[in-house]
Design a protein around this motif. Structure first.
Motif, PDB file in Angstrom:
ATOM      1  N   UNK A  88       0.837  -1.195   0.000  1.00  0.00           N
ATOM      2  CA  UNK A  88       0.000   0.000   0.000  1.00  0.00           C
ATOM      3  C   UNK A  88       0.876   1.250   0.000  1.00  0.00           C
ATOM      4  N   UNK A  89       0.333   2.319  -0.537  1.00  0.00           N
ATOM      5  CA  UNK A  89       1.062   3.585  -0.537  1.00  0.00           C
ATOM      6  C   UNK A  89       1.363   4.012   0.896  1.00  0.00           C
ATOM      7  N   UNK A  90       0.406   3.816   1.787  1.00  0.00           N
ATOM      8  CA  UNK A  90       0.610   4.209   3.185  1.00  0.00           C
ATOM      9  C   UNK A  90       1.811   3.494   3.801  1.00  0.00           C
ATOM     10  N   UNK A  91       1.934   2.189   3.517  1.00  0.00           N
ATOM     11  CA  UNK A  91       3.062   1.440   4.086  1.00  0.00           C
ATOM     12  C   UNK A  91       4.394   1.951   3.542  1.00  0.00           C
ATOM     13  N   UNK A  92       4.454   2.182   2.229  1.00  0.00           N
ATOM     14  CA  UNK A  92       5.718   2.613   1.624  1.00  0.00           C
ATOM     15  C   UNK A  92       6.098   4.006   2.123  1.00  0.00           C
ATOM     16  N   UNK A  93       5.120   4.868   2.268  1.00  0.00           N
ATOM     17  CA  UNK A  93       5.418   6.205   2.792  1.00  0.00           C
ATOM     18  C   UNK A  93       5.859   6.123   4.256  1.00  0.00           C
ATOM     19  N   UNK A  94       5.276   5.208   5.000  1.00  0.00           N
ATOM     20  CA  UNK A  94       5.691   5.023   6.394  1.00  0.00           C
ATOM     21  C   UNK A  94       7.134   4.533   6.497  1.00  0.00           C
ATOM     22  N   UNK A  95       7.622   3.936   5.412  1.00  0.00           N
ATOM     23  CA  UNK A  95       9.022   3.500   5.339  1.00  0.00           C
ATOM     24  C   UNK A  95       9.944   4.644   4.930  1.00  0.00           C
ATOM     25  N   UNK A  96       9.385   5.849   4.818  1.00  0.00           N
ATOM     26  CA  UNK A  96      10.192   7.005   4.475  1.00  0.00           C
ATOM     27  C   UNK A  96      10.447   7.187   2.992  1.00  0.00           C
ATOM     28  N   UNK A  97       9.618   6.560   2.158  1.00  0.00           N
ATOM     29  CA  UNK A  97       9.852   6.573   0.710  1.00  0.00           C
ATOM     30  C   UNK A  97       8.927   7.555  -0.002  1.00  0.00           C
ATOM     31  N   UNK A  98       9.456   8.199  -1.035  1.00  0.00           N
ATOM     32  CA  UNK A  98       8.640   8.992  -1.960  1.00  0.00           C
ATOM     33  C   UNK A  98       8.581   8.344  -3.333  1.00  0.00           C
ATOM     34  N   UNK A  99       9.516   7.445  -3.598  1.00  0.00           N
ATOM     35  CA  UNK A  99       9.523   6.618  -4.802  1.00  0.00           C
ATOM     36  C   UNK A  99       9.722   5.172  -4.390  1.00  0.00           C
ATOM     37  N   UNK A 100       9.182   4.232  -5.160  1.00  0.00           N
ATOM     38  CA  UNK A 100       9.481   2.821  -4.925  1.00  0.00           C
ATOM     39  C   UNK A 100      10.941   2.597  -5.302  1.00  0.00           C
ATOM     40  N   UNK A 101      11.746   2.002  -4.421  1.00  0.00           N
ATOM     41  CA  UNK A 101      13.164   1.813  -4.745  1.00  0.00           C
ATOM     42  C   UNK A 101      13.357   0.956  -5.995  1.00  0.00           C
ATOM     43  N   UNK A 454      -4.223   7.465  -9.564  1.00  0.00           N
ATOM     44  CA  UNK A 454      -3.774   7.397 -10.957  1.00  0.00           C
ATOM     45  C   UNK A 454      -3.683   5.941 -11.410  1.00  0.00           C
ATOM     46  N   UNK A 455      -3.696   5.684 -12.715  1.00  0.00           N
ATOM     47  CA  UNK A 455      -3.636   4.297 -13.190  1.00  0.00           C
ATOM     48  C   UNK A 455      -2.362   3.561 -12.776  1.00  0.00           C
ATOM     49  N   UNK A 456      -1.302   4.312 -12.488  1.00  0.00           N
ATOM     50  CA  UNK A 456      -0.044   3.690 -12.083  1.00  0.00           C
ATOM     51  C   UNK A 456       0.261   3.921 -10.600  1.00  0.00           C
ATOM     52  N   UNK A 457      -0.749   4.234  -9.817  1.00  0.00           N
ATOM     53  CA  UNK A 457      -0.572   4.338  -8.359  1.00  0.00           C
ATOM     54  C   UNK A 457      -0.400   2.938  -7.776  1.00  0.00           C
ATOM     55  N   UNK A 458       0.524   2.796  -6.831  1.00  0.00           N
ATOM     56  CA  UNK A 458       0.711   1.522  -6.160  1.00  0.00           C
ATOM     57  C   UNK A 458      -0.584   1.101  -5.474  1.00  0.00           C
ATOM     58  N   UNK A 459      -0.996  -0.154  -5.698  1.00  0.00           N
ATOM     59  CA  UNK A 459      -2.190  -0.679  -5.044  1.00  0.00           C
ATOM     60  C   UNK A 459      -2.117  -2.200  -5.025  1.00  0.00           C
ATOM     61  N   UNK A 460      -2.562  -2.838  -3.947  1.00  0.00           N
ATOM     62  CA  UNK A 460      -2.542  -4.303  -3.883  1.00  0.00           C
ATOM     63  C   UNK A 460      -3.309  -4.913  -5.052  1.00  0.00           C
ATOM     64  N   UNK A 461      -2.718  -5.932  -5.673  1.00  0.00           N
ATOM     65  CA  UNK A 461      -3.373  -6.637  -6.765  1.00  0.00           C
ATOM     66  C   UNK A 461      -3.281  -5.961  -8.116  1.00  0.00           C
ATOM     67  N   UNK A 462      -2.700  -4.787  -8.177  1.00  0.00           N
ATOM     68  CA  UNK A 462      -2.579  -4.050  -9.444  1.00  0.00           C
ATOM     69  C   UNK A 462      -1.268  -4.417 -10.138  1.00  0.00           C
ATOM     70  N   UNK A 463      -1.342  -4.590 -11.463  1.00  0.00           N
ATOM     71  CA  UNK A 463      -0.131  -4.838 -12.245  1.00  0.00           C
ATOM     72  C   UNK A 463       0.634  -3.530 -12.471  1.00  0.00           C
ATOM     73  N   UNK A 464       1.953  -3.538 -12.312  1.00  0.00           N
ATOM     74  CA  UNK A 464       2.730  -2.363 -12.697  1.00  0.00           C
ATOM     75  C   UNK A 464       2.689  -2.183 -14.203  1.00  0.00           C
TER      76      UNK A 464
END
Length: 596
Positions: A88-101, A454-464
């Motif tokens: 989830x976006x919330x989890x990644x942001x909680x990890x201090x991220x603004x971009x997926x590594x 957005x269509x490319x927003x991180x979301x569970x079950x979504x294909x990149x």
């Protein structure tokens, strides 16, 4: 006929072409054993995991186009796994991220390539699983001559692996030493993994049952269990410079299966061209063809500045739309029919001017203005890389040794079955090796944005929205073409250029591949740290000084590549009379076509 670096391969029995000569030879071996194109492509795919581990791996992903003899159009197999349930976006942001590594455990999605191969083999193959896996097991067990690029990549990461990713150190530096270029290199853990898959699969009473049993061993059995166990506790350095745990579980693997889809297509000068859906960047090629269809490219010098400029400007427009409007169509209502319409292309064509554009210009689609505005805003940011190891899929020219890329496979058999597949991900530099398996996880989640809506927003079950993009086409004379290339954001640029030269230049496959290539990095990169280079144009020096000067005069920021470094195209073709053709790029000196 003009000189080519090698002959266009011709025959009537079968052709196999790929980014490594051993894989192409294995493809021909499978055809000689009586296997069809689907068997051959899969065997080639598993061998490429072994001989090009810096470009793809068993825990990677893959879109595939397959066409059965007599079918009016190809079928897509989606081997692109989705984001895990915990991504989830919330989890990644909680990890201090603004971009997926670009590397590490949070960059992983469900590995899809294996499921795609098993679906293809179960429904369309003819040989038992052992015949498909044996060549890969042989090279993993007994060794293969390691490519200089692989050896240099490992050597460059030796200290990082030893300090941060010890499982990778053990796999890629056996005995504590990086392999010397050209020396025999083995991956016994990977050989053991495939032997165990075979042992479990061969309990099944028939060939189709074997493929399903193998799939279960991978997604619900010991491979999924090993991944689940590792990810529960592993906390490793990633490209953003921090040590972070992953979120994928064995359940994420169990919940996913490869699927069939219909391709997208457009007509161009009597040809029909097919691509995968907008969960890939493939529709950019179709959009570019639509845009260019109203321009007389046939009157241009196909190695001249006018051609390079016109095609580049068309591609910039298509890729701007990719950034705004592409994504997983199962999770967003995408305007694909509008993007591929002749009316839309006519409006886009009018934007191609006499000089190079430096703007990001997605088209206007009513109701989706926010998507376009966000894409333009993102491209204007200063996105800086962190101090960790990168794992993007860059251009092959000026390639940094630490970055991954991709492989490609084209096969046509004597019956007329054909495959075009672009496996990638799970590079040796993308993620640590999963203990006991001999394979690292993928990093495809770096295609997502950590912004909602957005269509490319991180979301569970979504294909990149992947860059991987095989192609098929059929000409007005009935010839059938399968082609593709590695190269990240460049894939649908180089493929477009090849296709235009085949159509307008009446070149054979090898001539079209050997001709000088170009591409632009003007638009947003799909790979961490997601940079843009407005006005950029890379071109091979074979265009000549006059053409390069003309392009600069038109406003392009021309970067001259090293000779013979742009593009890794391969292609195969079946003429209406059954004559088969194949070709492969001489660039990087490892791709080869085989056939008879």
């Amino acid at each position: 006929m003009s000189f080519t670096t090698r002959p266009e391969i011709t025959g009537t029995f079968g052709v196999a072409t790929s980014t490594h000569w051993i894989a192409s030879a294995v493809g021909m071996r499978i055809l000689e054993q009586g296997g069809n194109a689907f068997d051959a492509a899969a065997a080639m795919g598993f061998v490429l995991h072994v001989v090009e581990p810096h470009l793809n791996g068993p825990l990677g992903d893959m879109p595939l186009l397959m066409r059965k003899a007599g079918d009016a159009a190809p079928t897509v197999i989606c081997g692109q796994g989705p984001a895990p349930a915990g991504a989830t976006i919330a989890h990644y942001k909680a990890e201090g991220l603004t971009l997926v590594p670009g590397s590490g455990l949070l960059a992983s999605v469900v590995p899809g390539a294996f499921g795609a191969w098993m679906l293809l083999l179960r429904d369309h193959g003819s040989l038992p699983l052992r015949a498909i896996l044996e060549p890969a097991i042989h090279y993993a067990r007994h060794g293969h001559p390691v490519l200089p690029r692989v050896a240099h990549t490992i050597a460059g990461l030796a200290e990082f692996f030893e300090t941060e990713w010890p499982t990778s150190f053990a796999t890629w530096l056996p005995g504590g030493k990086a392999p010397a270029p050209g020396s025999l290199f083995a991956n016994p853990d990977l050989a053991d993994t495939w032997e165990r898959v075979l042992a479990e699969a061969e309990v099944a009473p028939d060939r189709a049952g074997q493929m399903e049993a193998a799939r279960l061993a991978f997604y619900e059995g010991f491979i999924a269990d090993a991944i689940d166990t590792y990810l529960r506790d592993a906390c490793v350095m990633d490209a953003a410079g921090g040590r972070r745990k992953g979120v994928m579980t064995g359940q994420d693997l169990a919940d996913w299966q490869a699927t069939y889809e219909d391709p997208l297509s457009v007509d161009y000068h009597g040809w029909t061209v097919w691509k995968c859906g907008a969960w890939t960047q493939g529709p950019t090629l179709l959009q570019s063809l639509r845009t260019l269809s109203g321009i007389d490219l046939g009157a241009m010098d196909l190695n001249g500045a006018e051609f390079v400029h016109t095609v580049t400007e068309a591609m910039k427009l298509s890729f701007a739309d990719r950034e705004a409007y592409y994504g997983d169509p199962l999770h967003a209502d995408l305007p694909v029919s509008t993007l591929l319409s002749a009316e839309y292309a006519e409006a886009r064509r009018k934007l191609i001017g006499a000089t190079a554009s430096r703007a990001q210009r997605p088209g206007h689609i009513a109701g989706l203005e926010r998507w376009a505005e966000a894409a333009v805003a993102r491209a204007g940011r200063d996105l800086a890389a962190g101090p960790g190891v990168g794992a993007g899929e860059p251009t092959m020219a000026h390639l940094t040794e630490r970055r991954g890329d991709t492989v490609h496979i084209d096969v046509i058999d004597r019956w007329g079955n054909s495959v075009s597949a672009t496996p990638s991900g799970g590079w040796l530099q993308s993620s640590p090796v999963v203990p006991g398996l001999g394979m690292p996880l993928n990093s495809r989640a770096q295609m997502f944005w950590l912004e909602e809506g957005f269509p490319t927003s991180l979301a569970p079950g979504r294909r990149p929205r992947t860059t991987l993009s095989p192609s098929m086409a059929e000409g007005p004379d009935g010839r059938q073409l399968a082609f593709g290339t590695p190269g990240g954001d460049q894939q649908d640029q180089w493929q477009l250029i090849l296709f235009l030269r085949l159509v307008h230049g009446r070149m054979n496959l090898q001539q079209g591949i050997d001709a000088p290539l170009f591409h632009t990095a003007h638009f947003q990169s799909s790979f961490y740290p997601r940079a843009t280079k407005p006005g950029h144009l890379m071109a091979e020096p074979a265009f000549g000084e006059d053409v390069l000067r003309d392009l600069r005069d038109r406003g392009h920021e021309v970067e001259v590549a090293e000779p013979w470094t742009v593009g890794r195209l391969t292609a195969a073709q079946r003429d209406a009379d059954g004559l088969l053709r194949a070709a492969a790029t001489p660039r990087l000196m490892q791709a080869y076509a085989a056939g008879r």
